[in-house]
Scaffold this motif. Structure first.
Motif, mmCIF file in Angstrom:
data_model
loop_
_atom_site.group_PDB
_atom_site.id
_atom_site.type_symbol
_atom_site.label_atom_id
_atom_site.label_comp_id
_atom_site.label_asym_id
_atom_site.label_seq_id
_atom_site.Cartn_x
_atom_site.Cartn_y
_atom_site.Cartn_z
ATOM 1 N N PHE A 141 -6.152 4.428 -10.064
ATOM 2 C CA PHE A 141 -4.896 4.539 -9.322
ATOM 3 C C PHE A 141 -3.901 3.557 -9.946
ATOM 4 O O PHE A 141 -3.982 2.340 -9.724
ATOM 5 C CB PHE A 141 -5.159 4.223 -7.857
ATOM 6 N N ILE A 142 -2.940 4.058 -10.719
ATOM 7 C CA ILE A 142 -1.901 3.229 -11.323
ATOM 8 C C ILE A 142 -0.760 3.097 -10.319
ATOM 9 O O ILE A 142 -0.054 4.065 -10.022
ATOM 10 C CB ILE A 142 -1.391 3.825 -12.647
ATOM 11 N N LEU A 143 -0.578 1.900 -9.793
ATOM 12 C CA LEU A 143 0.358 1.687 -8.693
ATOM 13 C C LEU A 143 1.803 1.730 -9.164
ATOM 14 O O LEU A 143 2.149 1.166 -10.223
ATOM 15 C CB LEU A 143 0.084 0.338 -8.028
ATOM 16 N N GLN A 144 2.654 2.377 -8.393
ATOM 17 C CA GLN A 144 4.092 2.395 -8.648
ATOM 18 C C GLN A 144 4.855 1.723 -7.504
ATOM 19 O O GLN A 144 6.081 1.796 -7.437
ATOM 20 C CB GLN A 144 4.574 3.840 -8.817
ATOM 21 N N GLU A 145 4.116 1.075 -6.601
ATOM 22 C CA GLU A 145 4.739 0.413 -5.458
ATOM 23 C C GLU A 145 5.294 -0.944 -5.899
ATOM 24 O O GLU A 145 4.922 -1.495 -6.941
ATOM 25 C CB GLU A 145 3.719 0.233 -4.324
ATOM 26 N N ASN A 146 6.155 -1.481 -5.067
ATOM 27 C CA ASN A 146 6.738 -2.796 -5.339
ATOM 28 C C ASN A 146 5.730 -3.865 -4.948
ATOM 29 O O ASN A 146 5.575 -4.197 -3.772
ATOM 30 C CB ASN A 146 8.039 -2.951 -4.556
ATOM 31 N N CYS A 147 5.010 -4.395 -5.920
ATOM 32 C CA CYS A 147 3.944 -5.345 -5.609
ATOM 33 C C CYS A 147 3.734 -6.296 -6.777
ATOM 34 O O CYS A 147 4.231 -6.079 -7.891
ATOM 35 C CB CYS A 147 2.647 -4.615 -5.276
ATOM 36 N N GLN A 148 2.960 -7.364 -6.527
ATOM 37 C CA GLN A 148 2.674 -8.383 -7.521
ATOM 38 C C GLN A 148 1.166 -8.605 -7.591
ATOM 39 O O GLN A 148 0.435 -8.337 -6.629
ATOM 40 C CB GLN A 148 3.364 -9.705 -7.132
ATOM 41 N N PRO A 149 0.672 -9.102 -8.747
ATOM 42 C CA PRO A 149 -0.757 -9.425 -8.841
ATOM 43 C C PRO A 149 -1.184 -10.377 -7.724
ATOM 44 O O PRO A 149 -0.494 -11.336 -7.404
ATOM 45 C CB PRO A 149 -0.886 -10.091 -10.218
ATOM 46 N N GLY A 150 -2.311 -10.062 -7.119
ATOM 47 C CA GLY A 150 -2.845 -10.881 -6.028
ATOM 48 C C GLY A 150 -2.489 -10.367 -4.649
ATOM 49 O O GLY A 150 -3.069 -10.799 -3.640
ATOM 50 N N ASP A 151 -1.525 -9.430 -4.546
ATOM 51 C CA ASP A 151 -1.169 -8.875 -3.233
ATOM 52 C C ASP A 151 -2.350 -8.101 -2.650
ATOM 53 O O ASP A 151 -3.073 -7.397 -3.376
ATOM 54 C CB ASP A 151 0.038 -7.936 -3.340
ATOM 55 N N ASP A 152 -2.534 -8.225 -1.343
ATOM 56 C CA ASP A 152 -3.594 -7.469 -0.661
ATOM 57 C C ASP A 152 -3.272 -5.982 -0.758
ATOM 58 O O ASP A 152 -2.174 -5.543 -0.389
ATOM 59 C CB ASP A 152 -3.688 -7.903 0.802
ATOM 60 N N ILE A 153 -4.215 -5.199 -1.249
ATOM 61 C CA ILE A 153 -3.965 -3.772 -1.454
ATOM 62 C C ILE A 153 -3.678 -3.056 -0.142
ATOM 63 O O ILE A 153 -2.953 -2.051 -0.111
ATOM 64 C CB ILE A 153 -5.154 -3.105 -2.190
ATOM 65 N N LYS A 154 -4.223 -3.546 0.966
ATOM 66 C CA LYS A 154 -3.984 -2.894 2.255
ATOM 67 C C LYS A 154 -2.507 -2.983 2.649
ATOM 68 O O LYS A 154 -1.935 -2.024 3.166
ATOM 69 C CB LYS A 154 -4.880 -3.527 3.343
ATOM 70 N N LYS A 155 -1.896 -4.129 2.357
ATOM 71 C CA LYS A 155 -0.474 -4.282 2.670
ATOM 72 C C LYS A 155 0.377 -3.428 1.742
ATOM 73 O O LYS A 155 1.344 -2.787 2.169
ATOM 74 C CB LYS A 155 -0.084 -5.750 2.552
ATOM 75 N N VAL A 156 -0.018 -3.359 0.485
ATOM 76 C CA VAL A 156 0.738 -2.586 -0.495
ATOM 77 C C VAL A 156 0.714 -1.099 -0.153
ATOM 78 O O VAL A 156 1.734 -0.396 -0.276
ATOM 79 C CB VAL A 156 0.169 -2.815 -1.910
ATOM 80 N N LEU A 157 -0.428 -0.602 0.302
ATOM 81 C CA LEU A 157 -0.583 0.825 0.586
ATOM 82 C C LEU A 157 -0.247 1.182 2.033
ATOM 83 O O LEU A 157 -0.466 2.316 2.468
ATOM 84 C CB LEU A 157 -2.016 1.266 0.259
ATOM 85 N N GLY A 158 0.253 0.212 2.778
ATOM 86 C CA GLY A 158 0.674 0.502 4.152
ATOM 87 C C GLY A 158 -0.456 0.613 5.136
ATOM 88 O O GLY A 158 -0.294 1.226 6.204
ATOM 89 N N LEU A 159 -1.592 0.037 4.808
ATOM 90 C CA LEU A 159 -2.711 0.035 5.743
ATOM 91 C C LEU A 159 -2.555 -1.132 6.718
ATOM 92 O O LEU A 159 -1.653 -1.946 6.590
ATOM 93 C CB LEU A 159 -4.037 -0.055 4.985
ATOM 94 N N GLY A 160 -3.453 -1.214 7.680
ATOM 95 C CA GLY A 160 -3.375 -2.271 8.679
ATOM 96 C C GLY A 160 -2.715 -1.840 9.969
ATOM 97 O O GLY A 160 -2.544 -2.636 10.895
ATOM 98 N N ASP A 161 -2.331 -0.559 10.058
ATOM 99 C CA ASP A 161 -1.732 -0.021 11.281
ATOM 100 C C ASP A 161 -2.840 0.236 12.296
ATOM 101 O O ASP A 161 -3.934 0.706 11.947
ATOM 102 C CB ASP A 161 -0.988 1.270 10.964
ATOM 103 N N THR A 162 -2.596 -0.053 13.555
ATOM 104 C CA THR A 162 -3.559 0.236 14.610
ATOM 105 C C THR A 162 -3.350 1.664 15.095
ATOM 106 O O THR A 162 -2.233 2.051 15.456
ATOM 107 C CB THR A 162 -3.418 -0.734 15.797
#
Length: 792
Positions: A141-162
């Motif tokens: 999965f080659i990311l095209q989101e606005n992110c930096q090395p070390g960022d939690d992938i769950k936050k980058v992909l919009g996970l963590g919603d209840t």
């Protein structure tokens, strides 16, 4: 209904913990089944940047990647993917990481090179290409989101919603939507509800110049609303929409399909989009299907539709099953230029019958069958068109075609605080009641309540009381007794009697079994029921699970023999069973069956036999104070041995039958040897029970006993002799007990010797030998006269 709390917060500010939210919603009447946090299975997966990549010396397809994971020194990860390049941002599962499905990642050697983690594909993170259209299926999965090395992938992909799962009852279809649950949430936490009014710019021409709508089946379609958009550009939806759809259990497809699903979730109004180029004549007709018509639905299956099904048609043919699924001929494709948005209200019963008949229940049909708000069609279609403009998916035409076949009637009810408090057992103020109703979008004019159209469940004062009670807190209402005479709980006389029967049977070594009330017609043949037996007249089940459960049983004997056969097959050699079974007998001129309880006993093995079973039955009768029971020999019952079967009666009432199962019936159930059963009607036994016993003083005078031995025909039963002796003995004969039966030497053929012990007693004097001799003489005379029995 699944609800994303991130989506919910667009409509109301809920700032409590997940558990507090779920508990409060359950207490206010919106039952929560459970909740979960998206991505909770993913741990220690971060964004990594590939800074260097070289070929693995010992492999022709592996690559050694140097990955910056934002933690100081880079890590080395070996991958077999061919789509990774220097500078790519990728999901990196580090040592100890956890992935969906319980998969764990640990540092290990791959062909001599230590790999400190794994680069992840879309699938390994629990997604597919519909969630991330720019990803590839067989690669990292080659990311095209606005992110930096070390960022939690769950936050980058919009996970963590209840995500909260609600159990929505059938009378609350308004809660099958984000807005409906937001309204409940706002009322529960006393927060304002922020609703959005769709704003459509339009400007691409008038819808009325392109489309006509006619409702022929006005009884099945109260309202049909349509809007159009042109210059459609099919493509993926934006990330925020795909994320919300996925969180609510809907897979993203493309922008147009996603818009219809998004509106269905948000407003609770199912929608459909037709390719306008496939709508013949530019006309939509809502009608019943014609005989012989067929329709291929979006799942590529040909459906044979019937005249009682509602369809959406053009001038010539059906193009969709109303409220269930669209047709393949009008499907949105990459070539679609202009679309028609359908937002309609259909009869719930009709939609449910169609979906069941065709075996194709959908999200749309599941909502329509519960009865939706006809006033919701216009806001929903306007929201869809607003999203088309927001997503740049096309140009919306001006206007809206809104055909109303049946005007909805507003429901008004009086506000009656005293009556509501009487129903609830509370003293809630009128002001509190008004506040609760207004939070739920009811409007009040004085003491008149105007029920909103989306609350089809509100019909009477008791419904208003329920709304007040659930927000006041049912847990706060004190427990009180009913006014007037209070009902006393407990078992009915019939239930007590059945419990006593069970206790007696268990006390005599019988184990309880429970069998289905369903039966099979073939079971009648197994027990040799005659073709004209009334027991063959049974109620037939319309939708049986199989032939073995196709009728309601009229006799409990096959069920007991089935269980005995199962035990015999399991090598249980000594079995004693009982069942309190229910049989269902047709009644003359009645639609419903006569349901009768039957105590069924069954046994085989050692220490079983006809007289052993008869003794158990007699013990039950004695314990239940059932007196005067007679056992009459029966030779014509096809299910029982002709020489070992007895009909049991008490007075004029038949209680049941008992005996040895016919030897030709036994093998039908996988049994061998002698099997004994009894079928005792519980209702007849209860009716034959004597009143509660009363105290009788001990006899004041002694008894005299005499033993007599009689010779009589073998056809004369002991019961007949006892009845004759008791009638002839007069007031002095207290009891008559059999103690011997003999045939053999000294007894003529066809005769037998029967010996009894007679007990005689008087209530007012001591009997003399002369009294006893007179009683015996009277008995012997009558025995000889009636039965030809003589003293031996």
């Amino acid at each position: 209904m699944v609800l994303s709390l991130e989506w919910l917060r667009e409509f109301t500010d809920v700032d409590v913990s997940d558990k507090e939210y779920c508990d409060a919603m359950t207490l206010s009447g919106s039952k929560v089944e459970g909740w979960e946090v998206t991505g909770s299975e993913i741990e220690n997966v971060v964004v990594g940047k590939v800074t260097k990549i070289v070929r693995h010396e010992n492999s022709d397809h592996m690559w050694i990647c140097t990955v910056d994971v934002g933690r100081g020194a880079p890590v080395i990860i070996v991958t077999g993917a061919q789509n990774v390049h220097e500078g790519d941002l990728v999901p990196a599962a580090l040592d100890g990481a956890k992935l969906p499905g319980g998969k764990e990642i640990h540092t290990g050697a791959l062909r001599g090179v230590t790999s400190e983690g794994m680069l992840c594909s879309v699938k390994e993170l629990g997604f597919d290409l519909h969630d991330w259209p720019y990803a590839i299926e067989d690669g990292i999965f080659i990311l095209q989101e606005n992110c930096q090395p070390g960022d939690d992938i769950k936050k980058v992909l919009g996970l963590g919603d209840t995500v909260v799962e609600f159990e929505i009852t059938n009378n609350r279809p308004d809660c099958l939507s984000v807005i409906g649950l937001a309204r409940e949430s706002a009322a529960t936490f006393d927060k304002p509800l922020k609703l959005h009014t769709p704003a459509v710019k339009g400007g691409a021409g008038s819808v009325k110049d392109h489309l006509r709508v006619e409702i022929e089946a006005t009884d099945l379609c109260p309202r049909y609303t349509a809007m159009m958009a042109t210059n459609i550009k099919i493509g993926p939806s934006p990330v925020w929409m795909r994320r919300r759809l996925r969180a609510n259990g809907v897979r993203p497809i493309n922008n147009i399909v996603d818009i219809t699903n998004y509106v269905m979730l948000e407003y609770g109004q199912p929608m459909h989009a037709f390719d306008y180029g496939c709508v013949g004549g530019g006309k939509i007709v809502v009608r019943r299907a014609k005989a012989g018509e067929k329709l291929q639905t979006l799942d590529a299956k040909d459906r044979a539709i019937t005249p009682n099904m509602l369809v959406i048609a053009d001038e010539n043919d059906p193009i969709g099953l109303a409220g269930v699924m669209g047709g393949a001929t009008s499907e949105i494709t990459g070539e679609t230029h202009t679309i028609v948005f359908e937002s309609a209200n259909f009869d719930g019963t009709s939609i449910r019958k169609t979906a069941i008949a065709l075996g194709m229940r959908t999200d749309a049909s599941g909502r329509f069958e519960k009865g939706l708000d006809p006033m919701n069609t216009v806001p929903a279609v306007e929201r869809a068109c607003e999203l088309v403009e927001l997503l740049g998916a096309g140009d919306v035409m001006d206007g809206c075609i809104d055909v109303v076949a049946v005007e909805p009637q507003e429901v008004t009810l009086p506000l009656e605080p005293d009556k509501i408090n009487a129903l609830l057992g509370t003293s809630i103020s009128r002001d509190f009641m008004v506040k609760v109703l207004e939070k739920l979008d009811f409007t009040l004019e004085g003491d008149t309540i105007h029920v909103p159209s989306f609350r089809s469940d509100i019909e009477r004062c008791a419904d208003i009381a329920e709304e007040i009670g659930r927000y006041y807190g049912f847990d706060k209402i004190p427990a009180t007794l009913f006014a007037g005479s209070t009902q006393i709980g407990g078992f009915s006389p019939e239930q007590k009697f059945q419990r006593k029967l069970g206790e007696l049977a268990r006390g005599m070594g019988f184990y309880e079994v429970m069998t289905y009330s369903f039966g099979s017609k073939s079971a009648w043949d197994k027990i040799h029921l005659p073709a004209d037996s009334p027991l063959r007249r049974a109620y037939v089940i319309q939708n049986p699970l199989g032939e073995d459960t196709s009728v309601m049983r009229t006799t409990s004997l096959p069920s007991m023999l089935d269980v005995l056969g199962t035990n015999f097959a399991k090598r249980n050699m000594d079995v004693k069973l009982y069942e309190l079974a229910t049989i269902y007998l047709p009644q003359q001129g009645e639609e419903l069956a006569s349901e009768q309880s039957v105590l069924t006993l069954g046994e085989y093995g050692q220490n079983t036999g006809f007289f052993e079973l008869k003794g158990a039955v007699e013990a039950i009768f004695k314990a239940l104070r059932i007196h005067g029971v007679r056992f009459e020999a029966v030779k014509d019952n096809p299910s029982y041995h002709p020489g070992r079967c007895a009909r049991i009666t008490c007075g004029e009432r038949t209680i049941g039958v008992m005996g040895q199962v016919h030897p030709s019936v036994v093998p039908e159930f996988g049994l061998t040897g002698a099997v004994y059963t009894a079928e005792l009607n519980v209702g007849a036994m209860l009716a034959s029970t004597a009143p509660e016993p009363t105290y009788k003083p001990l006899p004041r005078f002694p008894a005299i006993t005499r033993d007599i031995a009689l010779v009589c025909d073998s056809s004369v039963t002991v019961a007949q002799l006892v009845d004759t002796m008791l009638s002839a003995g007069g007031e002095y004969l207290e009891a008559c007990r059999l103690f011997d039966v003999y045939t053999g030497a000294g007894i003529p053929e066809g005769k037998r010797s029967v010996a009894f012990s007679l007990t005689m007693r008087a209530k007012t004097q001591t009997l003399t030998d002369e009294h006893a001799d007179e009683v015996v003489r009277s008995i012997l005379e009558k025995l000889e006269k009636v039965h030809g029995a003589v003293i031996r």
